[in-house]
Design an enzyme around this catalytic site. Structure first.
Site, PDB file in Angstrom:
ATOM      1  N   GLU A 164       0.859  -1.187   0.000  1.00  0.00           N
ATOM      2  CA  GLU A 164       0.000   0.000   0.000  1.00  0.00           C
ATOM      3  C   GLU A 164       0.890   1.229   0.000  1.00  0.00           C
ATOM      4  O   GLU A 164       1.890   1.273   0.720  1.00  0.00           O
ATOM      5  CB  GLU A 164      -0.900   0.020   1.237  1.00  0.00           C
ATOM      6  CG  GLU A 164      -1.714   1.302   1.404  1.00  0.00           C
ATOM      7  CD  GLU A 164      -2.528   1.312   2.702  1.00  0.00           C
ATOM      8  OE1 GLU A 164      -2.895   0.218   3.197  1.00  0.00           O
ATOM      9  OE2 GLU A 164      -2.776   2.407   3.239  1.00  0.00           O
ATOM     10  N   GLU A 169      -2.231  11.516   3.741  1.00  0.00           N
ATOM     11  CA  GLU A 169      -3.314  11.304   4.691  1.00  0.00           C
ATOM     12  C   GLU A 169      -3.317  12.451   5.694  1.00  0.00           C
ATOM     13  O   GLU A 169      -2.270  13.013   6.029  1.00  0.00           O
ATOM     14  CB  GLU A 169      -3.145   9.982   5.433  1.00  0.00           C
ATOM     15  CG  GLU A 169      -3.388   8.747   4.578  1.00  0.00           C
ATOM     16  CD  GLU A 169      -3.306   7.478   5.400  1.00  0.00           C
ATOM     17  OE1 GLU A 169      -4.361   6.902   5.726  1.00  0.00           O
ATOM     18  OE2 GLU A 169      -2.168   7.075   5.713  1.00  0.00           O
TER      19      GLU A 169
END
Length: 285
Positions: A164, A169
């Site tokens: 990933e 974020e």
């Protein structure tokens, strides 16, 4: 909102270095795309392989984007809807992913919070290159917008073995912090070994910023507003357990609310609705 850097056009042949071997985020040439828009090509890249400028009002372009649906991961509060304009629409030059405390009946059941997650899986994916997204983040306790990538196939196994890449974020209880991370079987947050970096950007939620990743066979490098922030380098003896980043990945734009991380300090339902705005998405090789 439309931000298109325009510079003197140089011959594309001048960009002789490989896009995934050249560091930095300088521009060397331009390429025409949607209408009269002119897009700056990052240093060393020679072509634009995917983009969405979000110039046409309405629903997201179905030739470029699909939707995730339902309650998916991390004990998040939102239900991801499909083709619901209240949660995902293009308006005034930006894609708007909206989290709403609407207590609406969606897909036959009452959903206290709804939002959207758009993906390119099944339509567009890439192995190596330079991905850039210009976006404005939402505000409020519980918000969790993300720009990230997952592998198109899971031949290395389930997460985290499959890998990933988190290009950006942000969580509402740490409003001025931007997080860049990569996960693999050996390095992931479940065992507290993830490759991650956090920067402080006061007022980051107040305006648009560019978030970018340069992905090579041997490294992942993150950028914000054209400035290099963090690099993870492939170990010489790495297997897929340390470096699963040698397969096609697809892009995800999602706006989560609450959950294991976003809701770690609680949630403020009164802060909703909130919008995660994306001005453009561009992928270069």
């Amino acid at each position: 909102m439309r931000y298109i850097p325009v510079i003197t056009i140089l011959a594309l042949a001048a960009a002789t270095a490989s896009c995934y071997k050249t560091a930095g985020d300088k521009t060397t040439s331009t390429v025409d795309t949607v209408g009269a828009d002119t897009i700056a090509i990052p240093n060393g890249c020679t072509n634009l392989v995917f983009n969405d400028e979000f110039d046409t009002d309405g629903m997201p372009d179905s030739t470029k984007w699909s939707y995730e649906q339902g309650y998916l991961r991390n004990h998040e509060l939102q239900y991801y809807t499909v083709g619901r304009k209240d949660n995902a629409r293009v308006e005034n030059g930006t894609l708007r992913l909206t989290a709403i405390a609407d207590s609406a009946v969606i897909d036959g059941e009452m959903r206290p919070v709804s939002s959207a997650s758009l993906i390119t899986r099944g339509k567009h994916d890439w192995t190596y290159g330079y991905v850039e997204v210009r976006a404005k983040l939402p505000k409020g306790l519980g918000t969790w917008p993300a720009i990230w990538m997952m592998p198109t196939d899971r031949s290395y196994g389930k997460w985290p073995a499959c890998g990933e890449i988190d290009i950006m974020e942000n969580v509402g209880y740490m409003p001025d912090k931007i997080h860049f991370s990569a996960h693999s079987e050996t390095y992931n947050h479940v065992i507290n070994t993830q490759k991650t970096h956090v920067i402080d950007v006061p007022g980051v939620q107040d305006g648009f910023h560019t978030y970018a990743l340069r992905w090579t066979p041997d490294s992942l490098t993150w950028y914000m507003d054209g400035e290099e922030q963090y690099t993870v380098t492939r170990e010489e003896d790495a297997t897929y357990r340390q470096w699963p980043f040698d397969k096609p990945f697809y892009l995800i734009l999602n706006f989560a609310f609450g959950g294991d991380w976003g809701g770690n300090q609680g949630v403020d339902m009164s802060a909703l609705p909130q919008e995660f705005e994306i001005d453009y998405v561009r992928v270069f090789k």
